[in-house]
Write an enzyme that holds these catalytic residues in place. Structure first.
Site, PDB file in Angstrom:
ATOM      1  N   LYS A 129      30.449  35.127  42.541  1.00  0.00           N
ATOM      2  CA  LYS A 129      29.859  34.232  43.521  1.00  0.00           C
ATOM      3  C   LYS A 129      29.531  34.974  44.827  1.00  0.00           C
ATOM      4  O   LYS A 129      28.719  35.881  44.825  1.00  0.00           O
ATOM      5  CB  LYS A 129      30.796  33.048  43.740  1.00  0.00           C
ATOM      6  CG  LYS A 129      31.310  32.387  42.453  1.00  0.00           C
ATOM      7  CD  LYS A 129      30.215  31.945  41.504  1.00  0.00           C
ATOM      8  CE  LYS A 129      30.706  31.032  40.379  1.00  0.00           C
ATOM      9  NZ  LYS A 129      31.655  31.644  39.442  1.00  0.00           N
TER      10      LYS A 129
ATOM     11  N   TYR B 206      37.712  23.862  40.280  1.00  0.00           N
ATOM     12  CA  TYR B 206      36.705  24.348  39.336  1.00  0.00           C
ATOM     13  C   TYR B 206      37.073  23.906  37.915  1.00  0.00           C
ATOM     14  O   TYR B 206      38.222  24.042  37.486  1.00  0.00           O
ATOM     15  CB  TYR B 206      36.622  25.873  39.435  1.00  0.00           C
ATOM     16  CG  TYR B 206      35.852  26.532  38.330  1.00  0.00           C
ATOM     17  CD1 TYR B 206      34.564  26.091  37.982  1.00  0.00           C
ATOM     18  CD2 TYR B 206      36.393  27.592  37.621  1.00  0.00           C
ATOM     19  CE1 TYR B 206      33.867  26.694  36.948  1.00  0.00           C
ATOM     20  CE2 TYR B 206      35.689  28.204  36.590  1.00  0.00           C
ATOM     21  CZ  TYR B 206      34.429  27.744  36.254  1.00  0.00           C
ATOM     22  OH  TYR B 206      33.744  28.345  35.238  1.00  0.00           O
TER      23      TYR B 206
ATOM     24  N   ARG C 113      40.476  51.696  30.695  1.00  0.00           N
ATOM     25  CA  ARG C 113      41.127  50.394  30.711  1.00  0.00           C
ATOM     26  C   ARG C 113      42.264  50.386  31.725  1.00  0.00           C
ATOM     27  O   ARG C 113      42.522  49.392  32.397  1.00  0.00           O
ATOM     28  CB  ARG C 113      41.648  50.020  29.311  1.00  0.00           C
ATOM     29  CG  ARG C 113      42.458  48.731  29.292  1.00  0.00           C
ATOM     30  CD  ARG C 113      42.642  48.168  27.889  1.00  0.00           C
ATOM     31  NE  ARG C 113      42.903  49.172  26.884  1.00  0.00           N
ATOM     32  CZ  ARG C 113      44.085  49.751  26.675  1.00  0.00           C
ATOM     33  NH1 ARG C 113      45.133  49.449  27.429  1.00  0.00           N
ATOM     34  NH2 ARG C 113      44.224  50.642  25.709  1.00  0.00           N
TER      35      ARG C 113
ATOM     36  N   ASP D  39      42.547  29.803  45.588  1.00  0.00           N
ATOM     37  CA  ASP D  39      41.206  30.182  45.138  1.00  0.00           C
ATOM     38  C   ASP D  39      40.305  30.155  46.373  1.00  0.00           C
ATOM     39  O   ASP D  39      40.007  29.093  46.917  1.00  0.00           O
ATOM     40  CB  ASP D  39      40.709  29.204  44.073  1.00  0.00           C
ATOM     41  CG  ASP D  39      39.367  29.607  43.482  1.00  0.00           C
ATOM     42  OD1 ASP D  39      38.604  30.327  44.162  1.00  0.00           O
ATOM     43  OD2 ASP D  39      39.075  29.204  42.344  1.00  0.00           O
TER      44      ASP D  39
END
Length: 388
Positions: free
Chosen positions: A202, A104, A51, A177
């Protein structure tokens, strides 16, 4: 790799040194949760528990920073996990966030519903209008200016340099973004932004086989501190990418440059064909000279990308028929893969913003143009329009 290596070389080699034990050209996937210590606190390479850090994720984070020309990269379980960790770190109840009015849907939902319930206020503004952004800043309260360019799904182009200067004058963290353009076509940090966010699902991953997100931070003492704080949030809250997901993303990145060239070529050809068709009311693609952001996009991007949207003459009914009638363009959420996808934002990716200032017109269909043979894609478009 030389420090001045060009983009495609960095995409292939940054963080991707061969394995020193076996000479394997591709670094191994460190599919492990924990690491043996050389005595209590004697960490090998700084690794303690996956982690907190994993060599496969470190390799991807090095690659991401190199692609965006940033000082630090962080890899997350999803794009929204990246956005959440950043926002939770830099805002608190009572603060104000300024976002675009065409972003988005998941970003809008996160800020409006999750952070809104926590007491963080937001305003939406057309970020392609610098004066409108200036007027929407609340001195002392606004902490973050969130820019998405090209925007999703109406492909608005915002001037990153002008907005970064404006944001910095007001003491804001300027976030871009860069998912639609990808670092192959646009480098927001070089244009003045502080932090870049990606859904690596993406274009970076590029093959529709992995979900992930990323943050890349610019250089400077203040941003180093922001990076350290966000890194702690990620460690403490746990939204990390797994090693195999990190490996798939790194693998996809290596072909990003050549893929984006083909995505852009195909999208421009399709935009031009659609722009001439009587059934199409409007084409939203910055590569067209008729697009209001065409000149700006040509200055701050090296290509116009693979995303475009169209508004159909027959409104929502025609848009639905179009979206449900294509063959090569498959009806699905997401974007940026090698295969072409069609999406009806009003009921799919942006359903959560219905009734808000970010609502998408029902006549709009979004296309993620893949890297198939462009003549086949054009034939699919022509046949679909012929059936409307």
């Amino acid at each position: 790799m030389h420090d001045d290596a060009r983009f495609d070389t960095r995409a292939i080699h940054a963080g991707q040194a061969f394995d020193p034990t076996t000479g394997a050209v591709i670094p191994p996937i460190y599919q492990t949760s924990t690491y043996v210590q050389d005595g209590i606190g004697g960490l090998r390479g700084g690794y303690e528990y996956s982690r907190g850090g994993n060599p496969t994720r470190t390799a991807l984070e090095t690659q991401l920073a190199a692609l965006e020309g940033g000082a630090h990269g962080l890899s997350f379980a999803s794009g929204l996990a990246a956005e959440d960790a950043l926002l939770r770190t830099v805002v608190k109840p009572g603060d104000h966030v300024l976002i675009g009015n065409d972003v988005y849907g998941g970003t809008h939902r996160l800020i409006r519903r999750i952070f809104g319930d926590w007491g963080v206020r937001h305003s939406t503004v057309d970020t392609s209008d610098v004066d409108a952004v200036r007027a929407a800043i609340e001195p002392g309260a606004t902490k973050v200016l969130w820019i998405e360019t090209p925007s999703n799904p109406l492909m608005k182009i915002s001037d990153v340099t002008a907005l970064a200067e404006l944001g910095h004058e007001a003491g804001l963290l300027v976030v871009v973004d860069n998912t639609f353009a990808s670092p192959a076509l646009q480098q927001p940090l070089a244009l003045g932004a502080d932090v870049v966010v990606h859904s690596t699902t993406k274009y970076l991953g590029g093959h529709s086989d992995v979900v992930g997100g990323a943050l890349v931070f610019g250089a400077g003492e203040g941003l180093d501190e922001v990076h350290e704080r966000v890194q702690f949030t990620q460690f403490a809250a746990g939204a990390v990418s797994g090693p195999f997901d990190a490996f798939l993303t790194s693998r996809g990145i290596k072909t990003l440059g050549v893929r984006m060239q083909r995505h852009s070529q195909n999208a421009l050809a399709i935009a031009r064909r659609l722009d001439e068709h009587a059934a199409i009311e409007r084409v939203y693609y910055p590569g067209l000279e008729s697009h209001p952001g065409h000149e700006l996009a040509g200055r701050q991007m090296s290509g116009f990308g693979g995303m475009l949207s169209i508004s159909l003459v027959g409104g929502g009914a025609a848009a639905r028929r179009f979206a449900e009638s294509t063959e090569l363009f498959q009806l699905a959420e997401s974007l940026g893969g090698v295969e072409s996808l069609v999406n009806y934002p009003s009921e799919m990716t942006h359903a959560s913003v219905k009734g808000t200032e970010a609502e998408v017109p029902e006549s709009v269909v979004r296309l993620s143009v893949g890297i198939e043979d462009v003549d086949d894609l054009l034939a699919d478009i022509d046949q679909t329009l012929g059936r409307l």
